[in-house]
Design a protein around this motif. Structure first.
Motif, PDB file in Angstrom:
ATOM      1  N   GLN A 139      53.406  45.907   8.663  1.00 61.93           N
ATOM      2  CA  GLN A 139      53.864  46.884   9.039  1.00 61.93           C
ATOM      3  C   GLN A 139      52.119  46.972   9.667  1.00 61.93           C
ATOM      4  O   GLN A 139      51.425  47.279   9.308  1.00 61.93           O
ATOM      5  CB  GLN A 139      54.505  47.398   8.577  1.00 61.93           C
ATOM      6  CG  GLN A 139      56.025  47.328   8.630  1.00 61.93           C
ATOM      7  CD  GLN A 139      56.940  47.849   8.442  1.00 61.93           C
ATOM      8  OE1 GLN A 139      56.262  49.399   7.664  1.00 61.93           O
ATOM      9  NE2 GLN A 139      58.036  47.749   7.604  1.00 61.93           N
ATOM     10  N   ARG A 140      51.605  48.199  10.717  1.00 59.73           N
ATOM     11  CA  ARG A 140      50.712  49.116  11.448  1.00 59.73           C
ATOM     12  C   ARG A 140      50.065  49.870  10.446  1.00 59.73           C
ATOM     13  O   ARG A 140      49.331  50.032  10.281  1.00 59.73           O
ATOM     14  CB  ARG A 140      51.029  49.771  12.402  1.00 59.73           C
ATOM     15  CG  ARG A 140      50.331  51.002  13.402  1.00 59.73           C
ATOM     16  CD  ARG A 140      48.719  49.810  13.848  1.00 59.73           C
ATOM     17  NE  ARG A 140      47.586  50.373  14.101  1.00 59.73           N
ATOM     18  CZ  ARG A 140      46.648  50.713  14.131  1.00 59.73           C
ATOM     19  NH1 ARG A 140      45.996  49.671  13.814  1.00 59.73           N
ATOM     20  NH2 ARG A 140      45.873  51.197  14.818  1.00 59.73           N
ATOM     21  N   ILE A 141      51.226  50.329  10.351  1.00 59.37           N
ATOM     22  CA  ILE A 141      50.455  51.384   8.411  1.00 59.37           C
ATOM     23  C   ILE A 141      49.821  50.343   7.484  1.00 59.37           C
ATOM     24  O   ILE A 141      48.533  51.586   6.765  1.00 59.37           O
ATOM     25  CB  ILE A 141      52.086  51.724   7.713  1.00 59.37           C
ATOM     26  CG1 ILE A 141      51.802  53.393   7.053  1.00 59.37           C
ATOM     27  CG2 ILE A 141      53.038  50.856   7.390  1.00 59.37           C
ATOM     28  CD1 ILE A 141      52.316  54.822   6.367  1.00 59.37           C
ATOM     29  N   ARG A 194      46.075  63.565   9.726  1.00 58.83           N
ATOM     30  CA  ARG A 194      46.897  63.102  10.629  1.00 58.83           C
ATOM     31  C   ARG A 194      46.339  63.404  11.901  1.00 58.83           C
ATOM     32  O   ARG A 194      46.616  62.816  13.204  1.00 58.83           O
ATOM     33  CB  ARG A 194      47.782  64.511  10.361  1.00 58.83           C
ATOM     34  CG  ARG A 194      48.886  64.461  11.461  1.00 58.83           C
ATOM     35  CD  ARG A 194      49.498  66.051  11.516  1.00 58.83           C
ATOM     36  NE  ARG A 194      51.284  66.326  12.915  1.00 58.83           N
ATOM     37  CZ  ARG A 194      50.416  66.387  14.143  1.00 58.83           C
ATOM     38  NH1 ARG A 194      49.005  66.379  14.154  1.00 58.83           N
ATOM     39  NH2 ARG A 194      51.352  66.306  14.838  1.00 58.83           N
ATOM     40  N   GLU A 219      47.686  57.072  17.358  1.00 59.29           N
ATOM     41  CA  GLU A 219      49.318  56.903  16.537  1.00 59.29           C
ATOM     42  C   GLU A 219      50.442  58.301  16.316  1.00 59.29           C
ATOM     43  O   GLU A 219      49.842  59.228  16.634  1.00 59.29           O
ATOM     44  CB  GLU A 219      48.823  57.122  14.623  1.00 59.29           C
ATOM     45  CG  GLU A 219      47.588  55.994  14.680  1.00 59.29           C
ATOM     46  CD  GLU A 219      48.076  54.363  14.590  1.00 59.29           C
ATOM     47  OE1 GLU A 219      49.537  54.216  14.410  1.00 59.29           O
ATOM     48  OE2 GLU A 219      47.201  53.433  15.313  1.00 59.29           O
ATOM     49  N   ARG A 244      53.843  58.458  11.316  1.00 59.32           N
ATOM     50  CA  ARG A 244      52.720  57.364  11.084  1.00 59.32           C
ATOM     51  C   ARG A 244      51.492  58.598   9.873  1.00 59.32           C
ATOM     52  O   ARG A 244      51.325  58.855   8.949  1.00 59.32           O
ATOM     53  CB  ARG A 244      52.733  56.446  12.142  1.00 59.32           C
ATOM     54  CG  ARG A 244      52.459  55.458  10.819  1.00 59.32           C
ATOM     55  CD  ARG A 244      51.782  54.857  11.529  1.00 59.32           C
ATOM     56  NE  ARG A 244      52.522  53.854  12.122  1.00 59.32           N
ATOM     57  CZ  ARG A 244      52.377  52.919  13.721  1.00 59.32           C
ATOM     58  NH1 ARG A 244      51.580  53.226  14.113  1.00 59.32           N
ATOM     59  NH2 ARG A 244      53.679  51.920  14.096  1.00 59.32           N
ATOM     60  N   GLU A 262      52.491  60.389   7.458  1.00 61.94           N
ATOM     61  CA  GLU A 262      52.989  59.443   5.692  1.00 61.94           C
ATOM     62  C   GLU A 262      51.402  58.922   6.026  1.00 61.94           C
ATOM     63  O   GLU A 262      50.948  58.971   4.684  1.00 61.94           O
ATOM     64  CB  GLU A 262      53.908  58.411   6.878  1.00 61.94           C
ATOM     65  CG  GLU A 262      53.705  57.571   5.495  1.00 61.94           C
ATOM     66  CD  GLU A 262      55.213  56.774   5.244  1.00 61.94           C
ATOM     67  OE1 GLU A 262      55.510  55.795   4.824  1.00 61.94           O
ATOM     68  OE2 GLU A 262      55.748  56.773   6.628  1.00 61.94           O
ATOM     69  N   ILE A 263      50.424  58.343   6.738  1.00 63.29           N
ATOM     70  CA  ILE A 263      48.835  57.693   6.288  1.00 63.29           C
ATOM     71  C   ILE A 263      48.486  58.793   5.220  1.00 63.29           C
ATOM     72  O   ILE A 263      47.468  58.692   4.709  1.00 63.29           O
ATOM     73  CB  ILE A 263      48.294  56.938   7.118  1.00 63.29           C
ATOM     74  CG1 ILE A 263      49.235  56.019   7.521  1.00 63.29           C
ATOM     75  CG2 ILE A 263      46.922  57.117   7.487  1.00 63.29           C
ATOM     76  CD1 ILE A 263      48.371  55.075   8.795  1.00 63.29           C
TER      77      ILE A 263
END
Length: 389
Positions: free
Chosen positions: A143-145, A309, A317, A321, A324-325
């Motif tokens: 996944q991207r994350i 963020r 993004e 997401r 979360e990152i």
């Protein structure tokens, strides 16, 4: 009969970890918090059952190497290059902002300008272990994350290595910029060597003897640790060498089998790593450094997610997401501990500044692990709804 100190240490670590892990699961707490707490309890500054945490810490480094090697096995060079290009702005921008914030806190706490600068620089790094250990395998590899977190952490590791070389060079009276220039030249050479060795030596050998599982297991471990050792000799970190070793073998059809085979070995050493983090902290200094450590930890835990963020949304993004990152990278790093220790021995940091940085790092490990486990999908989540692997 005299006790074998290695066996006794491993007995304390893993038996104690099993007991505390049971209690942590019953209390719906993070297992990583239990491992760090166990290190504080049994370490030299606690009950002193493990009088010297050096053995544990040195053994735990192997776990970090295996972790990055396994990551590399599922990331082709093309995917890696694309991810690094996308996250350079985020990594550099967050490092600069956190340098200013951490340096300002250091000056407010009474640190010298040089101490504040080093502390601020250390604020810009996030934990590779926590960031990757708490990310579900499917998200990490597919996944991207996972791509974003891996590329940010790799760039941060390179910046941290450059800072360590700078501190070592200043302490030795050498020209640190020459060492950093050699680092920039050495890394591409190591990548080329790994690619050629994997393509013309390792993969042909694996294809020829792929019926012998023990042979593949030995080849994988030898390649991982060999590249780690070579990277160390060239002035890079062993972890970077292990990651490059994994990327070089990512195109092999046996890469998935190697990853599955080494995962239990990785987890064994990672338990040692978190135990060592807790065991190395001098609890006797806690009262003296409590205020600056709390300020640094609070700034990391609250401002890092917001900074990531902001920058990630700016690069396109989705906000969810990006949040979360940010939370997954909202702690200080293992490199922060190394920087504090090295700067203390070279005199660049005084005891108060060094232990403030170390205490803040441990606090962010504890708090960030707890927050991530409770809020986001992880392999060790207490809630069934959030448990993913």
């Amino acid at each position: 009969m005299t006790q074998n100190p290695i066996v006794f240490t491993f007995f304390l670590v893993f038996t104690g970890a099993a007991i505390l892990a049971t209690a942590a699961l019953a209390a719906r707490q993070s297992l990583l918090v239990a491992y760090i707490g166990l290190g504080m309890l049994f370490g030299p500054w606690g009950l002193a059952l493990v009088g010297d945490a050096t053995l544990v810490s040195q053994s735990a480094e192997v776990g970090i190497m295996f972790l990055l090697f396994l990551l590399g096995l599922d990331l082709t060079p093309q995917d890696l290059a694309r991810s690094l290009r996308r996250t350079t702005l985020v990594t550099v921008g967050s490092a600069v902002l956190l340098l200013i914030i951490g340096g300002g806190i250091g000056l407010l706490a009474g640190f010298t300008p040089v101490e504040a600068l080093i502390v601020g620089a250390a604020m810009g790094f996030s934990s590779t272990i926590i960031g990757l250990k708490l990310l579900p395998t499917t998200a990490l590899h597919h996944q991207r994350i996972g791509e974003i977190i891996i590329s940010i952490l790799l760039l941060q590791d390179l910046f941290a290595i450059a800072l360590l070389l700078l501190l070592k060079g200043l302490a030795a009276g050498a020209t640190p910029w020459l060492q950093i220039a050699l680092l920039v030249l050495t890394l591409p050479g190591l990548v080329v060597f790994a690619g050629l060795a994997a393509r013309f030596v390792l993969i042909p050998l694996i294809r020829r003897y792929d019926r012998f599982r023990e042979y593949i297991f030995l080849i994988a471990i030898g390649w991982c640790l060999g590249m780690a050792e070579l990277a160390g000799l060239l002035g890079l970190s062993p972890e970077i060498g292990a990651f490059i070793a994994g990327v070089a073998m990512a195109s092999s059809p046996i890469a998935l089998y190697i990853a599955e085979s080494l995962r239990p070995l990785r987890d064994f050493f990672l338990v040692l790593f978190f135990f060592g983090v807790g065991a190395q902290f001098n609890l006797g200094m806690a009262a003296d450094v409590l205020t600056p450590a709390l300020l640094l930890a609070a700034a990391a835990l609250t401002l890092k997610p917001a900074i990531f963020r902001l920058l990630l949304v700016h690069t396109g993004e989705p906000p969810a997401r990006a949040w979360e990152i940010g939370f997954r990278l909202g702690q200080l790093s293992e490199f922060s501990l190394l920087i504090a220790g090295l700067a203390l021995t070279t005199g660049a940091l005084g005891e108060r500044a060094a232990y403030s940085l170390q205490f803040a790092t441990v606090l962010t490990f504890l708090a960030s692990s707890y927050l991530v486990v409770l809020r986001f999908p992880t392999p060790i989540a207490i809630s069934d709804a959030l448990r993913r692997d």
